[in-house]
Write a protein that holds these residues in place. Structure first.
Motif, PDB file in Angstrom:
ATOM      1  N   HIS A 128      -5.884  -5.123  -0.450  1.00  0.00           N
ATOM      2  CA  HIS A 128      -7.342  -5.088  -0.030  1.00  0.00           C
ATOM      3  C   HIS A 128      -6.443  -3.297   0.162  1.00  0.00           C
ATOM      4  N   GLY A 129      -8.024  -2.757  -1.174  1.00  0.00           N
ATOM      5  CA  GLY A 129      -6.988  -1.233  -1.689  1.00  0.00           C
ATOM      6  C   GLY A 129      -8.527  -0.816  -2.766  1.00  0.00           C
ATOM      7  N   GLU A 130      -7.963   0.339  -3.057  1.00  0.00           N
ATOM      8  CA  GLU A 130      -8.710   1.168  -3.984  1.00  0.00           C
ATOM      9  C   GLU A 130      -9.181   0.709  -4.939  1.00  0.00           C
ATOM     10  N   GLY A 131      -8.322  -0.822  -5.157  1.00  0.00           N
ATOM     11  CA  GLY A 131      -8.626  -1.353  -6.795  1.00  0.00           C
ATOM     12  C   GLY A 131      -9.012  -2.408  -6.072  1.00  0.00           C
ATOM     13  N   GLY A 132     -10.193  -1.997  -5.204  1.00  0.00           N
ATOM     14  CA  GLY A 132     -10.147  -4.191  -4.680  1.00  0.00           C
ATOM     15  C   GLY A 132      -9.441  -4.646  -4.945  1.00  0.00           C
ATOM     16  N   THR A 133      -9.797  -5.995  -4.809  1.00  0.00           N
ATOM     17  CA  THR A 133      -8.715  -7.099  -4.299  1.00  0.00           C
ATOM     18  C   THR A 133      -7.721  -7.676  -4.916  1.00  0.00           C
ATOM     19  N   GLU A 145       0.355   3.794  -3.059  1.00  0.00           N
ATOM     20  CA  GLU A 145       0.470   5.396  -2.020  1.00  0.00           C
ATOM     21  C   GLU A 145       1.768   6.676  -3.006  1.00  0.00           C
ATOM     22  N   ARG A 164     -13.530 -10.517  -0.749  1.00  0.00           N
ATOM     23  CA  ARG A 164     -13.426  -9.029  -0.252  1.00  0.00           C
ATOM     24  C   ARG A 164     -12.817  -9.220   1.202  1.00  0.00           C
ATOM     25  N   ARG A 176       0.939  -0.922   0.105  1.00  0.00           N
ATOM     26  CA  ARG A 176      -0.099  -0.004   0.258  1.00  0.00           C
ATOM     27  C   ARG A 176       1.394   0.706  -0.427  1.00  0.00           C
ATOM     28  N   THR A 185      -3.166   1.981 -16.410  1.00  0.00           N
ATOM     29  CA  THR A 185      -3.619   1.154 -14.890  1.00  0.00           C
ATOM     30  C   THR A 185      -2.003   1.019 -13.930  1.00  0.00           C
ATOM     31  N   ARG A 187      -4.780  -7.050 -10.025  1.00  0.00           N
ATOM     32  CA  ARG A 187      -5.540  -6.941  -9.523  1.00  0.00           C
ATOM     33  C   ARG A 187      -6.527  -8.765  -9.643  1.00  0.00           C
TER      34      ARG A 187
END
Length: 255
Positions: A174-179, A119, A209, A115, A232, A199
């Motif tokens: 897990h993040g903004e892009g899903g799992t 970021e 999830r 993460r 992406t 992803r």
């Protein structure tokens, strides 16, 4: 720092290096090829520390005060010992990280590191490989490292992944892009680790999830064509067919 403290630190640090080299915990920090260097460093530190301790013991016995020494000598010795003990207190704090490694080896890097990379805007697979990709092996399911899957998805002009079912092993993030399924890649040690991410897509991915971060999975599936692009962050999508929880590997990194 007193000599006794220095010698003890050498012995404890050497013992900690020897422990992680023997148990395999060193793989949480460095590449497998570094194991001989850890053994060598441990041997040098243990040898220096034990030799120095032995010399100090011999020297102390040789210079032991006679039993008839007066009270002034005792008072001076007590005062000097008190000063040395006070000065050595900060040095003993250096034992804390040594004991942490010796008693409870810190875990390998995981989802938090992935993460942080995301970021910070770190882009994975942004360079085209210098050599062409070899053909994929035959078989209904092709096992690949996450790194190879990501690289092929982004740069293989022959589209060798198209229509092929692959098997990937990594940990959940897990993040903004899903799992996502991720691995950390190191060139030398954990300090230079960088993340590669895939992803997970499709109905089977939706069932993941609620899977906790850092859970290790082996997933099978097919690449979603055209998803590993600059837009992406060269993070391909994998349509998941199966997902199975597995134990964390002894060597958690890719190279």
């Amino acid at each position: 720092m007193r000599r006794e403290t220095q010698n003890l630190l050498l012995v404890l640090l050497g013992g900690a290096l020897l422990k992680i080299a023997l148990t395999g915990d060193y793989l949480r920090y460095v590449k497998p090829s570094h194991q001989p260097w850890l053994f060598g460093a441990a041997a040098v530190m243990l040898g220096l520390g034990l030799v120095a301790i032995g010399r100090d013991i011999v020297r102390a016995r040789a210079h032991a005060p006679a039993s008839g020494d007066g009270p002034h000598g005792d008072h001076h010795e007590h005062h000097e010992h008190h000063e040395h003990s006070h000065d050595a207190r900060p040095a003993w704090l250096l034992l804390l990280p040594v004991l942490a490694v010796f008693l409870v080896a810190p875990p390998a890097l995981g989802a938090d590191s992935v993460r942080r990379d995301a970021e910070a805007g770190v882009v994975q697979g942004g360079r085209e490989p210098a050599s062409p990709f070899p053909p994929l092996p035959r078989g209904k399911v092709v096992p690949l490292s996450v790194t190879e899957f990501v690289t092929r998805a982004g740069w293989d002009s022959a589209h060798s992944l198209a229509g092929r079912t692959v098997s990937l092993t990594g940990f959940v993030v897990h993040g903004e892009g899903g799992t996502m399924l991720a691995r950390l890649v190191i060139g030398c040690c954990a300090a230079d680790a960088s993340a590669v991410r895939v992803r997970l897509a499709g109905p089977a991915a939706a069932e993941l999830r609620d899977t906790p971060d850092d859970t290790w999975l082996t997933v099978t599936g097919t690449v979603v064509p055209g998803t590993a692009t600059a837009d992406t962050g060269y993070r391909p999508h994998l349509t998941v067919r199966t997902a199975r929880e597995v134990a964390a590997p002894a060597d958690p990194y890719e190279y």
